[in-house]
Design a protein around this motif. Sequence first.
Motif, short mmCIF file in Angstrom:
data_model
loop_
_atom_site.label_atom_id
_atom_site.label_comp_id
_atom_site.label_asym_id
_atom_site.label_seq_id
_atom_site.Cartn_x
_atom_site.Cartn_y
_atom_site.Cartn_z
N TYR A 85 -38.53 12.29 -30.39
CA TYR A 85 -37.44 12.66 -30.01
C TYR A 85 -36.62 11.25 -29.38
O TYR A 85 -37.00 10.11 -29.61
CB TYR A 85 -37.48 13.34 -28.57
N ILE A 86 -35.28 11.42 -29.64
CA ILE A 86 -34.44 10.29 -29.32
C ILE A 86 -33.70 10.94 -28.10
O ILE A 86 -33.08 11.96 -28.03
CB ILE A 86 -33.40 10.00 -30.44
N VAL A 87 -33.58 9.77 -27.10
CA VAL A 87 -32.65 9.98 -25.76
C VAL A 87 -31.62 9.01 -25.83
O VAL A 87 -31.89 7.56 -26.05
CB VAL A 87 -33.57 10.03 -24.67
N THR A 88 -30.46 9.37 -25.73
CA THR A 88 -29.33 8.64 -25.54
C THR A 88 -28.60 8.70 -24.40
O THR A 88 -28.29 9.92 -23.82
CB THR A 88 -28.23 8.96 -26.77
N LYS A 89 -28.22 7.63 -23.43
CA LYS A 89 -27.78 7.64 -22.21
C LYS A 89 -26.57 6.73 -21.86
O LYS A 89 -26.92 5.61 -22.04
CB LYS A 89 -28.99 7.67 -21.13
N PRO A 90 -25.38 7.05 -21.88
CA PRO A 90 -24.26 6.51 -21.83
C PRO A 90 -23.94 5.95 -20.32
O PRO A 90 -24.34 7.08 -19.58
CB PRO A 90 -23.03 7.07 -22.55
N PHE A 91 -23.26 5.12 -19.94
CA PHE A 91 -22.95 5.08 -18.54
C PHE A 91 -21.71 4.08 -18.54
O PHE A 91 -21.64 3.34 -19.21
CB PHE A 91 -24.23 4.32 -17.65
N VAL A 92 -21.13 4.54 -17.27
CA VAL A 92 -19.89 3.83 -16.71
C VAL A 92 -20.18 3.73 -15.44
O VAL A 92 -20.42 4.67 -14.63
CB VAL A 92 -18.63 4.69 -17.10
N GLY A 93 -19.77 2.44 -14.78
CA GLY A 93 -20.04 2.30 -13.49
C GLY A 93 -19.54 1.12 -12.64
O GLY A 93 -18.69 0.35 -13.45
N HIS A 94 -19.67 1.12 -11.45
CA HIS A 94 -19.10 -0.19 -10.55
C HIS A 94 -20.40 -0.62 -9.97
O HIS A 94 -21.00 -0.14 -9.12
CB HIS A 94 -18.11 0.33 -9.55
N TYR A 96 -22.67 -2.12 -7.32
CA TYR A 96 -22.63 -2.30 -5.96
C TYR A 96 -22.39 -3.80 -5.63
O TYR A 96 -23.04 -4.73 -5.96
CB TYR A 96 -23.84 -1.87 -5.00
N TYR A 97 -21.51 -3.78 -4.51
CA TYR A 97 -20.95 -5.25 -3.76
C TYR A 97 -20.39 -6.17 -4.69
O TYR A 97 -20.59 -7.28 -4.70
CB TYR A 97 -22.28 -5.75 -3.23
N SER A 98 -20.06 -5.60 -5.83
CA SER A 98 -19.29 -6.68 -7.01
C SER A 98 -17.63 -6.41 -6.27
O SER A 98 -17.45 -5.49 -5.72
CB SER A 98 -19.47 -6.15 -8.52
N SER A 99 -17.11 -7.26 -7.01
CA SER A 99 -15.60 -7.43 -6.64
C SER A 99 -15.01 -5.79 -7.01
O SER A 99 -15.38 -5.12 -8.28
CB SER A 99 -14.76 -8.11 -7.56
N LEU A 100 -13.96 -5.51 -6.51
CA LEU A 100 -13.42 -4.06 -6.63
C LEU A 100 -12.75 -4.09 -8.10
O LEU A 100 -12.45 -2.78 -8.54
CB LEU A 100 -12.29 -3.63 -5.57
N SER A 101 -12.47 -5.13 -8.98
CA SER A 101 -11.85 -4.95 -10.01
C SER A 101 -13.09 -5.08 -11.10
O SER A 101 -12.67 -5.04 -12.51
CB SER A 101 -10.90 -6.40 -10.35
N VAL A 102 -14.27 -4.98 -10.96
CA VAL A 102 -15.30 -5.15 -11.87
C VAL A 102 -15.95 -3.55 -12.05
O VAL A 102 -16.30 -2.92 -11.06
CB VAL A 102 -16.50 -6.03 -11.37
N GLY A 103 -16.30 -3.43 -13.39
CA GLY A 103 -16.69 -2.18 -13.88
C GLY A 103 -17.64 -2.42 -15.02
O GLY A 103 -17.73 -3.69 -15.46
N THR A 104 -18.41 -1.50 -15.49
CA THR A 104 -19.32 -1.47 -16.66
C THR A 104 -19.50 -0.43 -17.47
O THR A 104 -19.12 0.58 -17.03
CB THR A 104 -20.81 -2.06 -16.10
N ILE A 105 -19.53 -0.66 -18.63
CA ILE A 105 -20.00 0.49 -19.66
C ILE A 105 -21.21 0.02 -20.32
O ILE A 105 -21.40 -1.25 -20.53
CB ILE A 105 -18.97 0.63 -20.73
N GLY A 106 -21.85 1.05 -20.95
CA GLY A 106 -23.30 0.78 -21.60
C GLY A 106 -24.05 1.90 -22.01
O GLY A 106 -23.38 2.94 -21.97
N LEU A 107 -24.89 1.52 -22.85
CA LEU A 107 -25.65 2.58 -23.80
C LEU A 107 -27.13 2.27 -23.48
O LEU A 107 -27.64 1.08 -23.68
CB LEU A 107 -25.23 2.92 -24.82
#
Length: 192
Positions: A85-94, A96-107
Amino acid sequence: MPVGECALCIGSGGYLNCSAVVPTSNTGDNPSDCPDSLTAVKFFVQFGNGTTGRCVPFDHRHAIRRTSLVTENFPGYNDAYPGSYIVTKPFVGHPYYSSLSVGTIGLKRIACHQTEDALTCASFKLGYCINCPNSTGFDFEYRADSSPPSDEELEDFVNLCAKEALDVDGVKEGYECEDEDEEKFDMFLAAT
């Protein structure tokens, strides 16, 4: 062969034959339209046990809610390794405790198969730390209780900032994270 390459599409330097998955539409759903580098701000996924797949933008609920998408019918991989099987998990986030202008995308993508002795899995994970400049008009809301951002905030981060932040080389100049925020991102990525 390095283990992580088993969970990457061929077009991105791996061994998964993502191009053998039937696109759900004639435009924009081929793996080459959303490489595993994530620089198109989309990710490739095959759905369930069907034979179709598509490019999904990071403002989709699967990425916003960090949904694990599983298929047991990936062309070539399941032929070579029955029961895999293959599991794909995308994510978008902020982070914790980073600057309010910082976010992330990933897989994160995991390719697993059963051997005679054990379950063997290869893992690929990639994420970007993105610092939204003032010109985007985007910041995450401050939360004294450190609760996570809302779905709407994460969608806004993708649409107002992340879509402009990446090109074929990764994070564009002016969108890079400062060292302290990069450290928070590294912890976020490790835990995802």
